[in-house]
Design an enzyme around this catalytic site. Structure first.
Site, short mmCIF file in Angstrom:
data_model
loop_
_atom_site.label_atom_id
_atom_site.label_comp_id
_atom_site.label_asym_id
_atom_site.label_seq_id
_atom_site.Cartn_x
_atom_site.Cartn_y
_atom_site.Cartn_z
N PRO A 2 0.81 -1.21 0.00
CA PRO A 2 0.00 0.00 0.00
C PRO A 2 0.85 1.28 0.00
O PRO A 2 1.59 1.54 0.94
CB PRO A 2 -0.82 -0.12 1.29
CG PRO A 2 -0.85 -1.58 1.57
CD PRO A 2 0.48 -2.09 1.10
N GLU A 3 0.75 2.02 -1.09
CA GLU A 3 1.38 3.34 -1.18
C GLU A 3 0.24 4.36 -1.16
O GLU A 3 -0.90 3.99 -0.86
CB GLU A 3 2.23 3.43 -2.47
CG GLU A 3 3.27 2.30 -2.54
CD GLU A 3 4.13 2.33 -3.81
OE1 GLU A 3 4.27 3.42 -4.42
OE2 GLU A 3 4.64 1.27 -4.19
#
Length: 274
Positions: A2-3
DNA sequence: AAGAAGTCCTGGGCGC
DNA sequence: TGCGCCCAGGACTTCT
């Protein structure tokens, strides 16, 4: 992993479902994922608090609660926060369960146990290590071409490593950094201070473009990432270099190369990114 | 003081 | 087939 686009998608997918609900009960199954407060006081503070609104800063998800408290969640690589119907058996590697006033539950699951949570007073968020040191939000008005130009000028570090530095820009990770550099046609090993004015302008545009595209596609799913409703994102199909070693560059057809930078994989096209 | 290296973890992919 | 080895990676700490 997750960015920014993935965390933003989790936020958007959850907020309409959980805003206004009250947390009735909390099970903390893996105490070590909690940075603060003590595991003993965590559930007691949360019980009875109402979810006011959700926020995001870089890759951090912020769940603002009544009583001047905020629950901060960082997913690192494999963390998930999924809204689950009553009675859902917790998946393997579920480390926290939040029971809500409508009977549904939020399940925090993280196979690698790298993800972290913190609960603290909202007006003390700026004391939390990591969160307090974050750089500019790349999709905010604060992040301008001039800002980028000024910041790059004195930095003698490789541009890819600087893009991954959360105290510089908040929210880029390995995927979107590689994608932005490819889009801007910049070699990841180029020293930041050596970028030309034209390259800086291209990079500025590319950073915003790849992040916005990632959000529009509801995030990049390789294996683990899902949004707050448990759904995968489709941005993997939009990636132009990341995880494409040996495959033809989508711009010029020459093979994409993989190198190591700062202990991490870097994918780029040596022909397009000089 | 900046930059490099080590640390935490598990599942999957690989070689034999 | 099955075992063991090693790799992936974000942020934080420790070393140089």
């Amino acid at each position: 992993m997750p960015e920014l686009p993935e965390v933003e998608t989790v936020k958007r997918s959850l907020e309409n479902h959980i805003s206004g609900l009250t947390i009735s009960e909390v099970d903390l199954l893996m105490p070590k994922i909690l940075k603060t407060p003590s595991p003993q006081s965590f559930a007691g503070i949360l019980a009875g608090k109402t979810i006011k609104k959700l926020g995001r800063r870089g890759k951090y998800l912020l769940i603002h609660l009544s009583g001047n408290h905020t629950l901060v969640i960082h997913f690192r690589m494999t963390g998930r926060l999924v809204y689950s119907p009553p009675g859902t058996a917790p998946a393997k590697h579920t480390h926290a369960v939040f029971r809500l006033s409508n009977g549904h539950e939020l399940h925090f699951t993280d196979m690698r146990q790298f993800g972290r949570m913190a609960l603290l007073e909202t007006d003390r968020l700026d004391t939390l290590a990591g969160l307090k040191d974050l750089g500019v939000e790349p999709l905010s008005e604060e992040f301008t071409r001039e800002f980028l130009k000024k910041q790059l000028k004195r930095r003698r570090v490789k541009i890819k490593l600087l893009l991954l530095d959360q105290t510089f820009i908040a929210g880029l990770g390995n995927i979107y950094a590689d994608e932005a550099l490819h889009k801007a046609r910049i070699n990841p090993e180029k020293t930041a201070a050596h970028l030309t004015i034209r390259e800086i302008a291209l990079l500025y545009r590319a950073i915003r473009d790849v992040l916005e595209e990632g959000i529009a596609n509801r995030g990049t799913t390789f294996r683990d990432y899902v949004d707050g409703m448990g759904q995968a994102g489709s941005n993997k199909e939009a990636l132009r270099v990341y995880d494409r070693e040996g495959k033809p560059c989508l711009s010029c057809g020459k093979p994409v190369v993989r190198t190591r930078l700062g202990g991490r994989s870097s994918y780029y096209c040596p022909s397009c990114q000089k």
